[in-house]
Write an enzyme that holds these catalytic residues in place. Structure first.
Site, PDB file in Angstrom:
ATOM      1  N   ASP A 224       0.898  -1.431  -0.116  1.00 34.03           N
ATOM      2  CA  ASP A 224      -0.043   0.087  -0.013  1.00 34.03           C
ATOM      3  C   ASP A 224       1.016   1.228   0.033  1.00 34.03           C
ATOM      4  OD1 ASP A 224      -2.179  -1.430   0.237  1.00 34.03           O
ATOM      5  OD2 ASP A 224      -2.249  -1.724   2.116  1.00 34.03           O
TER       6      ASP A 224
ATOM      7  N   ARG B 292      -1.080   2.620  15.468  1.00 37.77           N
ATOM      8  CA  ARG B 292      -1.338   3.734  14.788  1.00 37.77           C
ATOM      9  C   ARG B 292      -1.321   5.230  15.190  1.00 37.77           C
ATOM     10  NH1 ARG B 292       0.114   0.139  11.965  1.00 37.77           N
ATOM     11  NH2 ARG B 292      -0.922  -0.752  10.501  1.00 37.77           N
TER      12      ARG B 292
ATOM     13  N   ASP C  69      -7.759   1.514  10.001  1.00 36.56           N
ATOM     14  CA  ASP C  69      -6.557   2.396  10.240  1.00 36.56           C
ATOM     15  C   ASP C  69      -6.852   3.751   9.712  1.00 36.56           C
ATOM     16  OD1 ASP C  69      -4.934   0.380  11.494  1.00 36.56           O
ATOM     17  OD2 ASP C  69      -4.150  -0.271   9.651  1.00 36.56           O
TER      18      ASP C  69
ATOM     19  N   SER D 281      -2.397 -10.320   3.918  1.00 38.18           N
ATOM     20  CA  SER D 281      -2.160  -8.867   4.131  1.00 38.18           C
ATOM     21  C   SER D 281      -1.634  -8.910   5.668  1.00 38.18           C
ATOM     22  CB  SER D 281      -3.431  -8.332   3.903  1.00 38.18           C
ATOM     23  OG  SER D 281      -3.253  -6.829   4.936  1.00 38.18           O
TER      24      SER D 281
HETATM   25  N1  ARG Z   1      -8.234  -5.823  12.516  1.00 36.88           N
HETATM   26  C1  ARG Z   1      -7.033  -5.366  13.109  1.00 36.88           C
HETATM   27  C2  ARG Z   1      -7.394  -3.925  13.353  1.00 36.88           C
HETATM   28  O1  ARG Z   1      -8.028  -3.265  12.778  1.00 36.88           O
HETATM   29  C3  ARG Z   1      -5.627  -5.446  12.270  1.00 36.88           C
HETATM   30  C4  ARG Z   1      -5.577  -4.976  11.062  1.00 36.88           C
HETATM   31  C5  ARG Z   1      -4.342  -5.508  10.488  1.00 36.88           C
HETATM   32  N2  ARG Z   1      -3.775  -5.032   9.114  1.00 36.88           N
HETATM   33  C6  ARG Z   1      -3.573  -5.836   8.169  1.00 36.88           C
HETATM   34  N3  ARG Z   1      -3.148  -5.272   6.936  1.00 36.88           N
HETATM   35  N4  ARG Z   1      -3.682  -7.192   8.302  1.00 36.88           N
HETATM   36  O2  ARG Z   1      -6.630  -3.193  14.298  1.00 36.88           O
END
Ligand code: ARG
Length: 391
Positions: A14, A94, A123, A172
């Protein structure tokens, strides 16, 4: 002169695509920032990748210690598990990353802030909200703005000679010291069992026949010693990740509600988080009154929900933190965990603030608890219920 934008850069699909889009479509110079929160990536490789993409400047910030002391430790104190399962690894990192980006944005006098989040995930909420808490510069999110999907991104990356590693093609992934999140690919069918190669921290085969024990000492809610050794914050988390992971402990597989309403299937490797939260909440139950225990569960749930939902900088999160901090005054003691073939279980705990009293609790004849007093108590306790049941 070209305008300057700043981007939190992981070197993954990304954010690499975003650099190119910012340069080509927005005709901007890009400054990249990689914040090391224990992803385990090779920072030199990321810097090289950024250079190869033609960024104006690249920053690498080691924030591992700050991540542990300012984000993970508060999460332990809050026994933070979103929807009772997810330890918030990504969600906690984050706001820290966004704050670091803001610091450099000021220094570099950029005219916009960029991120590589899609419009489908959490995110974007965490980045947008944290960035807005410290700046009113415009936020550019090309993946979201252009509604890009993974295949289009992979094609675009291919066309522009952007290298993507093979795991990233299958799943991912997002990882840091507190956990590794695995999404996508075959996992998008919630009935599919995660294949063994999805996991890299946790052993799934040839697990030790003999159990291992993990002794964790907490001082005011903060883990300070493991297995009799004082360890600095980052080392402590790494040690537990490794030991629990070797015993197959720490896989979480659940259906999660994202902020934007999507239900997603999430698989995590979070050995240290599972052990530390299990141990910490057990110790709390030994030293807290039943009133504290009951109420703190509500606060803990709210804390995890806020952090998950990108509200790290909301005053309420900080206010809840004050309550939680106050509640940790007596959370000092040691908890013994037994790790065996994927299971973790508390098998012992001790604290100088323990409210457990052997003399009161014992079924032996020396008990100081006067059973006769219970009769009246029970009668009054159930009085209204008894009355109501007469109708
Ligand atoms: N579901 C989790 C969150 O929103 C983890 C997201 C992880 N991202 C990924 N690209 N695998 O915090």
């Amino acid at each position: 002169m070209k305008q300057k934008s700043i981007l939190a850069f992981s070197g993954g699909l990304d954010t690499s695509v975003v650099v190119k889009y910012m340069q080509d479509m927005h005709n901007m110079d890009v400054i990249t920032v990689t914040v090391d929160v224990g992803q385990g990536d090779d920072n030199n490789k990321i810097a090289k990748k950024a250079k190869k993409l033609g960024v104006k400047k690249h920053y690498n910030i080691d924030a591992k210690k700050e991540f542990v002391t300012e984000y993970i430790f508060p999460a332990i104190k809050a026994n933070a598990l979103y929807q009772k399962k997810y330890c918030l690894a990504t969600a906690l990192a984050r706001p820290l990353i966004a704050h670091k980006v803001l610091e450099i944005a000021k220094k570099e006098k950029v005219s916009s802030l960029a991120h590589g989040c899609s419009g489908k995930g959490n995110d974007q909420v965490r980045f947008d909200n944290t960035l807005r808490s410290g700046s009113n510069l415009p936020i550019i999110a090309p993946i979201r703005d252009m509604n890009l999907d993974r295949e289009t991104e992979l094609k675009f990356a291919n066309k522009h000679g952007i290298e993507i590693d093979t795991v990233a093609k299958k799943f991912s992934i997002d990882q840091n010291l507190w956990g590794r999140a695995i999404e996508g690919g075959v996992l998008e069918n919630p009935f599919n069992e995660p294949p063994d190669d999805a996991f890299i921290w946790i052993k799934t085969k040839n697990l030790p026949e003999k159990p291992s024990y993990l002794k964790i000492k907490f001082v005011k809610g903060v883990p300070t010693e493991v297995d009799g050794k004082k360890l600095p914050p980052v080392k402590l988390i790494e040690y537990i990740n490794k030991k629990a992971g070797n015993n197959g402990v720490g896989i979480v597989d659940h259906i999660e509600d994202r902020v934007v309403g999507i239900k997603s299937r999430e698989v995590y490797e979070t050995p240290a988080a599972i052990c530390l939260i299990e141990a910490h909440s057990d110790l709390e139950k030994m030293v807290h009154t039943k009133h504290e225990t009951k109420f703190k569960t509500l606060v803990d749930d709210e804390w995890a929900w806020m952090v998950y939902s990108g509200l790290w900088d909301d005053p309420l999160r900080k206010e809840l933190d004050q309550f939680i901090e106050q509640s940790q005054k007596r959370v000092t003691g040691t908890v013994k965990l037994k790790l065996h073939k994927g299971n973790v279980r508390v098998v012992g705990r001790e604290s100088k603030y323990s409210l457990y009293s052997h003399d009161i609790a014992t079924y032996g004849k020396d008990s100081t608890f006067d059973q006769k007093l219970a009769k009246g108590f029970v009668e009054l306790w159930g009085m209204q219920s008894t009355e109501a049941n007469k109708f």
